[in-house]
Design an enzyme around this catalytic site. Sequence first.
Site, mmCIF file in Angstrom:
data_model
loop_
_atom_site.group_PDB
_atom_site.id
_atom_site.type_symbol
_atom_site.label_atom_id
_atom_site.label_comp_id
_atom_site.label_asym_id
_atom_site.label_seq_id
_atom_site.Cartn_x
_atom_site.Cartn_y
_atom_site.Cartn_z
ATOM 1 N N GLN A 68 0.831 -1.208 0.000
ATOM 2 C CA GLN A 68 0.000 0.000 0.000
ATOM 3 C C GLN A 68 0.865 1.258 0.000
ATOM 4 O OE1 GLN A 68 -3.097 -2.011 3.097
ATOM 5 N NE2 GLN A 68 -3.380 0.172 2.852
ATOM 6 N N ARG B 16 -8.768 -0.253 7.882
ATOM 7 C CA ARG B 16 -9.708 0.697 7.244
ATOM 8 C C ARG B 16 -10.043 1.835 8.203
ATOM 9 N NH1 ARG B 16 -14.612 -0.948 3.108
ATOM 10 N NH2 ARG B 16 -14.573 1.047 2.045
ATOM 11 N N CYS B 17 -8.996 2.476 8.652
ATOM 12 C CA CYS B 17 -9.158 3.441 9.733
ATOM 13 C C CYS B 17 -7.944 4.346 9.741
ATOM 14 C CB CYS B 17 -9.259 2.628 11.018
ATOM 15 S SG CYS B 17 -8.675 3.403 12.518
ATOM 16 N N GLU C 143 -12.904 5.308 4.694
ATOM 17 C CA GLU C 143 -13.028 4.559 5.939
ATOM 18 C C GLU C 143 -14.196 4.984 6.809
ATOM 19 O OE1 GLU C 143 -8.231 4.291 6.024
ATOM 20 O OE2 GLU C 143 -9.278 5.752 7.213
#
Length: 790
Positions: free
Chosen positions: A229, A376-377, A746
């Site tokens: 990522q 996802r934060c 998110e």
Amino acid sequence: MTTTAEHHALKTTPEVGGLGHSRKRVEDARFLEGRGNYVDDIVLPGMLYMAIHRSPVAHARIVSIDTSAAEAVEGVIAVVTGALLANYNLAWMPTMSGDTQAVLATDKVRFQGQEIAAVIATDRYIAQDAADKIVVDYEELEPIVNPQRSLEADAPLIRDDKEGQTTNQCYTWESGDKAATDAAFARADKVVSLDTHYPRSHPSPLETCGIVADVNSATGQATLYMTSQAPHAHRTVFALVAGLPEQNIRIVSPDIGGGFGNKVPVYPGYVVATAASLVIGKPVKWIETRTENLISTGFGRDYYMHGELAVTNDGKILGLRVDMISDQGAFFSDAQPTKFRAGLFHIVTGSYDYPVAHVTTRGAYTNKAPGGVAYRCSFRVTEASYLIERLVQNAAYELGIDPAEFRMKNFIKKDQFPYLSPTGFVYDSGDYEAALKLAMEMVGYDEIQKEKEQARAEGRLVGIGVASFTEVVGAGHGDDYDILGLRMFDSAELRIHPTGKAILKLGVRSQGQGHETTFAQIVAEELGIPSSDIKVVEGDTDNTPYGLGTYASRSTPVAGAATAMISRTLREKAKKIAAHLLEASEDDLEWEVGKFYVKGDPASSVTIQDVAFAAYTNVPEGLEPGLEGVNYYDPPNMTYPFGSYIVVVDLDPGTGQWKVRKMVAVDDCGVRINPMVVEGQIHGGLTEGFAMSSMQYITFDDIGNCIGSNFGDYLIPTAWETPRFELGETVTPSPHHPIGAKGVGESATVGSPAAYVNAVIDALAHLGVRNIDMPVSADRVWSAMEEAKA
Ligand code: CDP
């Protein structure tokens, strides 16, 4: 309140496809046709395969490792152990949080699934069979599987490899003003408290992690195809860890099948495969199995939180106190900005206006897989948002006020922005009341509240749960936000070709979020070049400008801003060329999407495509030819998306089973680039939030065996279980972002778990139930009801 379309009267036609158009995702054609190019699709001549031998026990001293049977297997080229890596100073590596992590264990194993040895063979199956033949003699130690035990004085020391480490505490950190908070609590009419565990969860991307490492021994060039990522940051880490010259490292992050934070850390498999390729001189591929991914790579959450709200009898919040312990596993390997050991957890004050807060956090090493990634934060915001939204609802019950009304009373008001929170965040913009009002209208809040009473009389249980979250996304500014010291800026390089087509290269890396579609729309808006004429390239460090990568919903706030800025810079240059072509002064030119014209004479015009051609064929004297440039954007602040989610559940009093009857999600992410993509992001996040709150549990037995090491035990929601979602929107632009956009990727994972749980608690609130830890499974609900009745 305005909608995207109203706020942003569309400036471009659908053919140009700028902001606000629900352009179909261009990347989907190749994905749907099976023509994506993932790491496992990469096959290089002479490629070898790697498999990893992992520890079956959670905590043990390694007495011996016998690799002879593995080495004897036909087709095995090499067996790598930590002792061998130690010769190259590679047995340990730094983590993204500045801790150290064993690449291959030498002294002890510290979690079940830890990497001990790797086999390189001519085929994947041979490698795995041989890895299974490795025999390790262990002297077992007491495994520690929760942070409470870990922090006890007599707990065995997990990290005895670290000089000066005498306890299992891996960090402490605090934020806010203790004395002022204590004083506010002393003045309070009531103190409402909540103890809750946000359980360990796993990002579980569709594609597991993997690498094809190709180190050319003749040239020294290392080409690493990786599920990354953050390819640029990983390149720098590789240069620092492996001592390879950075110009010789090229990280290619091809199509990625989901990341959700799981593909941010550097994993031992990446390092061993690279070292093996370097030594053997052939490409080496390593692809995790699903179980390996679940038991050894970055998990999410695992926070034990105690929160207290000081309130007055008439419903005003005076202050917040939080004490939290995080279970970090065996190595502290989150990627957190250096200043913030518990990420941005201190945004735990939420959407509410009160003067003081004090937050203390402690991290504990345990014999569990390392990680603590922000699944996802944005750096632990999910846990923070969950805690405050649960606390606020409980406070409303204790005060006998409707939870929505209590929120309205305490919201930061829209004219208070920019708002300085008691823990030091400057919220950029918001209108929390508008979002909650809209959600209440959409769900039919008042009717459901009335129905609840009636339902109870009929022996049915109905609950309605609200969460009005505020997120913080788009790290940096670089003075405050960094990864291993690297400032969290991002970048965009735009090249406009002579025929007016363009290529946009970004430092971020999409993992399914649709960047190829949406970032072209930003250029289309700024320059009028149709988005279908713009190719977006990401994920190849030799061919894209440096950036910190995609996680924490930072792509739009940071790389999106860089894209708008470089487009504007090129428009300025284009204006000079247009003036030359029109034989007019620059000051006399007007810009209308896609063309310059002479003020008062619209017929005298040139299109951006005419200008692009001229940039290579007919530039004015003294101007450099070409139309390209790069922008590095270090944002002045984060962006603060927000929303109000409301869930209605029907709960069976006989079994504790609950079903979502209605779920309404109103999101405000500022200006929406592509409304359809935004809605897709929200649908995904609401589904993940539902999974965490209702069914997912990755846990460990007393001796550290991971329960949840496969999708039979760790549940992924299918269309069957997933509720139907109804979406609404408000638009409050970010004042500091060039196009007013905030991140959104998110929001729904962050905001929704509290709404689901609050709905279940609401159905049981009349019994005095104030907490059920996630996952709120039927048996837990049933037990809570039984306890309440007893
Ligand atoms: O960093 P990440 O891509 O995960 O998150 P994001 O910046 O929130 O963007 C997710 C997707 O939603 C991207 O394709 C964005 O361009 C799109 N988006 C949008 O269309 N409008 C916004 N205001 C925010 C994001």
